[in-house]
Scaffold this motif. Structure first.
Motif, PDB file in Angstrom:
ATOM      1  N   LEU A   1      39.171   6.863  12.431  1.00  0.00           N
ATOM      2  CA  LEU A   1      39.428   8.133  11.773  1.00  0.00           C
ATOM      3  C   LEU A   1      39.624   8.021  10.262  1.00  0.00           C
ATOM      4  CD1 LEU A   1      39.747  11.150  11.983  1.00  0.00           C
ATOM      5  CD2 LEU A   1      42.151  10.809  12.605  1.00  0.00           C
ATOM      6  N   PRO A   2      40.486   7.125   9.744  1.00  0.00           N
ATOM      7  CA  PRO A   2      40.640   7.071   8.286  1.00  0.00           C
ATOM      8  C   PRO A   2      39.360   6.670   7.558  1.00  0.00           C
ATOM      9  CG  PRO A   2      41.825   5.263   9.345  1.00  0.00           C
ATOM     10  CD  PRO A   2      41.421   6.204  10.423  1.00  0.00           C
ATOM     11  N   TRP A   3      38.551   5.832   8.214  1.00  0.00           N
ATOM     12  CA  TRP A   3      37.285   5.433   7.584  1.00  0.00           C
ATOM     13  C   TRP A   3      36.294   6.588   7.600  1.00  0.00           C
ATOM     14  CZ3 TRP A   3      37.885   1.157   4.977  1.00  0.00           C
ATOM     15  CH2 TRP A   3      38.820   0.221   5.406  1.00  0.00           C
ATOM     16  N   ILE A   4      36.291   7.375   8.667  1.00  0.00           N
ATOM     17  CA  ILE A   4      35.424   8.551   8.720  1.00  0.00           C
ATOM     18  C   ILE A   4      35.809   9.521   7.613  1.00  0.00           C
ATOM     19  CG2 ILE A   4      34.839  10.589  10.092  1.00  0.00           C
ATOM     20  CD1 ILE A   4      35.084   8.807  12.597  1.00  0.00           C
ATOM     21  N   ARG A   5      37.108   9.713   7.413  1.00  0.00           N
ATOM     22  CA  ARG A   5      37.566  10.616   6.355  1.00  0.00           C
ATOM     23  C   ARG A   5      37.097  10.151   4.977  1.00  0.00           C
ATOM     24  NH1 ARG A   5      43.774  11.419   8.563  1.00  0.00           N
ATOM     25  NH2 ARG A   5      43.393  13.279   9.844  1.00  0.00           N
ATOM     26  N   ARG A   6      37.042   8.837   4.776  1.00  0.00           N
ATOM     27  CA  ARG A   6      36.647   8.310   3.465  1.00  0.00           C
ATOM     28  C   ARG A   6      35.181   8.610   3.134  1.00  0.00           C
ATOM     29  NH1 ARG A   6      39.315   2.414   2.122  1.00  0.00           N
ATOM     30  NH2 ARG A   6      41.464   2.914   2.644  1.00  0.00           N
TER      31      ARG A   6
ATOM     32  N   ALA B   1      33.144  11.021   4.899  1.00  0.00           N
ATOM     33  CA  ALA B   1      32.695  12.387   5.188  1.00  0.00           C
ATOM     34  C   ALA B   1      32.451  13.130   3.873  1.00  0.00           C
ATOM     35  CB  ALA B   1      33.732  13.119   6.030  1.00  0.00           C
TER      36      ALA B   1
ATOM     37  N   VAL C   1      29.398  13.451  11.803  1.00  0.00           N
ATOM     38  CA  VAL C   1      30.761  13.414  11.263  1.00  0.00           C
ATOM     39  C   VAL C   1      30.786  13.749   9.771  1.00  0.00           C
ATOM     40  CG1 VAL C   1      31.564  11.805  13.009  1.00  0.00           C
ATOM     41  CG2 VAL C   1      30.734  10.912  10.821  1.00  0.00           C
TER      42      VAL C   1
END
Length: 305
Positions: A20-25, A27, A59
């Motif tokens: 999740l934190p890597w996806i946020r970075r 996106a 994503v």
């Protein structure tokens, strides 16, 4: 519920939490992926790559794919009874060979890849460097005076079409035939195009999928594999003259991208299933991450930042 099934489901939940934190970075950011090696020629790995690209788009990542196709071009020439000639790893490209290059890269590989991605929905659009003058090339001059024919180096990338496509949620898939002088097509190295495209888009990341585990200081020494490296390290390796020939254009593309403002470049083993997702969405990663920093920030172990 069966305890083993519950344990498996909880393991999947932990994976999602880590990602999740890597996806946020990433996106809403742009990632340019140079697609090549066995990931491109192995049918099973090709399907995995397509699935991973579709997931990245789902994503919220703006994905741009750049592909080559050297082995397929050579095979097509053999089928036509033509001999492939190379000078220092560069294909000598006369007018007849350029026709084959165009046919294979633009007409076959590009459209096949676009079609596979579009199994996931209205996602991919195929382009060549000639479309909208996306990539323009200058003619390469061989230092030894040999005429290489329609072989070019990247002169300029105009990202207008790419921004328009990613802006509406589409994935540009680029075949590396460029527009050359006098409107003629030119054969341009795909690694070089990927680096220049990433720089033109101010991309967050540039990713090379290849047939080695990452960047080695010495290919014959497994312990010399870098987990992290810097632009200074790359420039030193290029100047040392110790690199395997196939890594040289990739590292030149990395240098172009990092100097152009790309935040990081990654060299991954495309033979590893889901290498793209493992590198982007896990703490450790699975290849080599290269940043713009100074020497001293490099190493062969450690969590990515």
């Amino acid at each position: 519920m069966d305890p083993k099934l519950l344990e498996d489901l909880q393991a999947k939940a932990r994976v999602l939490h880590e990602a999740l934190p890597w996806i946020r970075r990433v996106a809403g950011r742009t990632i340019v992926v140079k697609y090549g090696g066995n990931a491109m020629t192995d049918e099973r790995l090709r399907d995995v790559f397509v699935d991973d690209v579709a997931l990245l788009r789902a994503v919220g990542v703006d994905v741009v794919v750049v592909h080559g196709g050297g082995p397929e071009i050579t095979a097509a020439m053999a089928q036509l009874g033509r001999e492939a000639r190379f000078v220092d790893g560069q294909r000598v490209t006369d007018a007849d060979t350029m026709d084959v290059v165009r046919m294979v890269l633009v007409g076959r590989i590009n459209k096949t890849l676009v079609g596979r991605i579009n199994r996931h929905g209205r996602l991919a659009v195929g382009l060549s460097g000639e479309d909208g003058l996306l990539v323009t090339a200058r003619r390469r001059r061989d230092p030894g005076g040999l005429d290489l024919g329609f072989v070019g180096d990247v002169d300029q990338v105009d990202p207008t079409a790419l921004r328009a496509l990613t802006g509406v949620g589409l994935i540009p898939v680029i075949a590396t035939v460029a527009a050359g002088p006098d409107g003629l097509p030119y054969n341009v190295n795909a690694d070089a195009v990927a680096g220049a495209v990433a720089a033109s888009l101010d991309a967050e990341k540039l990713v090379y999928l290849t047939d080695v585990e990452g960047l080695y200081g010495d290919l014959s020494d497994p312990s010399s594999l870098y987990s992290r490296a810097t632009l200074d390290d790359v420039e030193q390796l290029l100047s040392d003259g110790r690199l395997h020939s196939g890594m040289i254009p990739k590292l030149r593309g990395v240098a172009t991208a990092l100097r152009g403002g790309v935040r990081s470049a990654h060299i991954l083993d495309g033979r590893r299933r889901h290498a793209l997702l493992l590198e982007l969405f896990t703490d450790q990663g699975v290849g080599t991450m290269i940043g713009p920093g100074r020497s001293g920030a490099s190493g062969r172990t450690g969590t990515r930042t």
